[in-house]
Design a protein around this motif. Structure first.
Motif, short mmCIF file in Angstrom:
data_model
loop_
_atom_site.label_atom_id
_atom_site.label_comp_id
_atom_site.label_asym_id
_atom_site.label_seq_id
_atom_site.Cartn_x
_atom_site.Cartn_y
_atom_site.Cartn_z
N LEU A 62 -4.96 1.89 -2.13
CA LEU A 62 -5.96 0.60 -2.11
C LEU A 62 -6.55 0.19 -3.25
O LEU A 62 -6.69 -0.87 -3.68
CB LEU A 62 -7.14 0.80 -1.16
N TYR A 63 -7.03 1.16 -4.29
CA TYR A 63 -7.77 1.11 -5.44
C TYR A 63 -6.50 0.54 -6.20
O TYR A 63 -6.80 -0.61 -7.06
CB TYR A 63 -7.93 2.59 -6.06
N ALA A 75 -2.12 -7.02 4.00
CA ALA A 75 -1.59 -6.75 2.85
C ALA A 75 -0.02 -7.15 2.56
O ALA A 75 0.25 -7.49 1.59
CB ALA A 75 -1.96 -5.33 2.29
N ASP A 91 -9.46 5.65 -1.73
CA ASP A 91 -8.18 5.51 -1.07
C ASP A 91 -7.40 5.01 -2.43
O ASP A 91 -7.41 3.83 -2.76
CB ASP A 91 -8.06 4.32 -0.12
N THR A 136 -1.95 6.16 2.48
CA THR A 136 -3.27 5.20 2.72
C THR A 136 -4.03 5.63 3.94
O THR A 136 -3.53 5.83 4.89
CB THR A 136 -2.80 3.98 2.50
N GLN A 177 -5.90 3.15 5.03
CA GLN A 177 -6.42 1.84 5.70
C GLN A 177 -5.58 1.72 7.31
O GLN A 177 -4.34 2.53 7.50
CB GLN A 177 -5.58 0.91 4.68
N LEU A 179 0.65 -1.29 0.08
CA LEU A 179 -0.04 0.11 0.14
C LEU A 179 0.83 1.25 -0.20
O LEU A 179 0.54 2.24 0.66
CB LEU A 179 -1.09 -0.11 1.29
N SER A 189 -3.63 -1.02 -5.55
CA SER A 189 -3.05 -2.11 -5.17
C SER A 189 -4.07 -3.30 -5.45
O SER A 189 -3.67 -4.43 -5.83
CB SER A 189 -3.17 -2.06 -3.35
N ARG A 232 -2.90 -2.88 6.60
CA ARG A 232 -1.54 -2.97 5.86
C ARG A 232 -0.63 -4.04 6.32
O ARG A 232 -0.27 -4.59 5.43
CB ARG A 232 -0.98 -1.73 6.25
#
Length: 424
Positions: free
Chosen positions: A374-375, A188, A371, A178, A180, A74, A377, A185
């Protein structure tokens, strides 16, 4: 020694960066060439050889580069975002050209020739023949009320914008934060895969058990057995037999070369030269059979130190071959009995993950305040999963995968275009 190690590490870092840049350039140029070829076919009224899977494969290469070069989970730079979007824009243009039907009217010819000019400019930019791209002229694509010309103009302008951002030094060091949480994270970053977990545990148990046996019985050259167990064990049980076959062929091939060379060359210096040559040749092969054949020459070279003659060296080759055969037999049995993971089972799980990822992407495109980390990723993850799905589907003869992928891709593509039109 330390200086030499430092030089090798520096070389690898520089080479890795150069290789990534070359891969990006090759992928973008391949897509630009495909778009240019489509335009030429349309202008000359010849059949357009539609090959969307090859175009998609080039786009997935870009995602692979971004994934491997990202700072951390991220945390992707704006330049990498733009690189992906440039590739997605090119894919969209190519699909538009594939779908173009009907005669080539004078207005269409003007539109296509202008697009051809822009594609040539994009190619010069990616080849670093020019440092910038001129602004596009909407009127050059055709009448303002021509929906077809408007769509191609918007696509070309989109590609131009993101190619410029991709090459912008400031964008390369710009990382959007990010939103998140730390737990997301961490999840991820770990990216736990059931296949990898089972594979890691199986190989760990196998190597731990046989390392203990080798140490207990003080087996000479027992490391050859351990190396074989580690090499032949695979994440999917289906792949163990093919890998074992390749290792056996490589052992026979490399062993025959080593047996002949070391029997004819008793001098330590000449043997060292043969071993160095085999190590050097390894970098020129991609097929496992040839790379391990070279490794076999090196491995036997170290083991026959102090030995001479066809009989003694042939005996050492026989010892290595025996360990290889034993390791293959053990690996085949253990990988089939100890928590076997079949490729088709993994493909079913991977497909569910892909469907969930693309559905989430489509949903994110419809939400305000997305975000960005996120998008993108998720975009990268979707492309990487696609590559693995196609590979698994081919190896496991999984029918209907192409249609399922096309449906999910189209859903994400439509949502992304809607979001892009709104200024995302």
């Amino acid at each position: 020694m330390l200086v030499g190690a430092g030089c090798i590490m520096a070389y690898q870092l520089i080479r890795c960066h150069t290789r990534a840049a070359d891969t990006v350039q090759e992928a973008l140029n391949a897509m630009l060439d495909e778009a240019g070829n489509c335009v030429c076919c349309l202008l000359t009224a010849t059949a357009t050889p539609a090959d969307p899977e090859t175009v998609r494969a080039e786009l997935c290469k870009l995602s692979r580069v971004v994934y491997e070069r990202r700072k951390r989970a991220l945390c992707v730079s704006d330049a990498s975002f733009s690189m992906l979007d440039a590739g997605r824009g090119l894919e969209h243009v190519i699909l538009q050209l594939y779908a173009l039907e009907g005669p080539i009217t004078p207005a269409r010819e003007v539109m296509l020739r202008q697009l051809q000019t822009q594609l040539s400019a994009f190619r010069a930019f990616t080849d670093k023949e020019c440092g910038t791209l001129p602004l596009l002229n909407r009127n050059a694509f055709g009448p303002l009320d021509d929906a077809e010309a408007e769509e191609l103009y918007r696509s070309a302008a989109y590609i131009r914008e993101h190619l410029l951002h991709m090459a912008d030094p400031d964008k390369r060091t710009a990382y959007r934060p990010t939103a998140q949480s730390l737990s997301i994270r961490l999840k991820a970053a770990l990216d736990v895969s059931p296949v990898r977990v089972v594979y890691a545990l199986r190989v760990a148990a196998l190597l731990a058990a046989f390392t203990a046996l080798v140490q207990h019985f003080q087996l000479p050259h027992g490391k050859w057995l351990l190396f074989t167990l580690a090499s032949v064990s695979m994440p999917y049980a289906d792949d163990v037999a093919p890998k074992a076959k390749k290792r056996l062929i490589a052992t026979l091939l490399g062993g025959a070369v080593a047996w002949t060379a070391f029997s004819l060359l008793p001098s330590p210096g000449m043997r060292t030269a043969v071993m160095m040559l085999s190590g050097y040749l390894t970098s020129y092969f991609s097929d496992y059979r040839f790379t391990f054949a070279c490794a076999t020459v090196g491995g036997l070279g170290g083991a026959v130190t102090g030995l001479a003659g066809w009989r003694e060296i042939g005996g050492m080759f026989g010892v290595r071959l025996g360990y290889i055969l034993l390791g293959i037999a053990i690996a085949c049995v253990v990988n089939r009995l100890l928590f076997p993971f079949m490729r088709r089972t993994a493909t079913d799980q991977l497909w569910k993950k892909y469907a969930a990822t693309t559905a989430l992407l489509s949903e994110l495109c419809r939400q305000p305040g997305v975000d960005v980390q996120l998008y993108y990723s998720l975009v990268i993850q979707a492309h990487l999963i696609e590559q693995k799905l196609l590979q698994n589907a081919s190896d496991a003869r999984y029918n209907g995968m192409g249609d399922l992928l096309a449906t999910c891709r189209d859903r994400v593509r439509r949502a992304h275009r809607m979001r892009s039109a709104a200024g995302f």
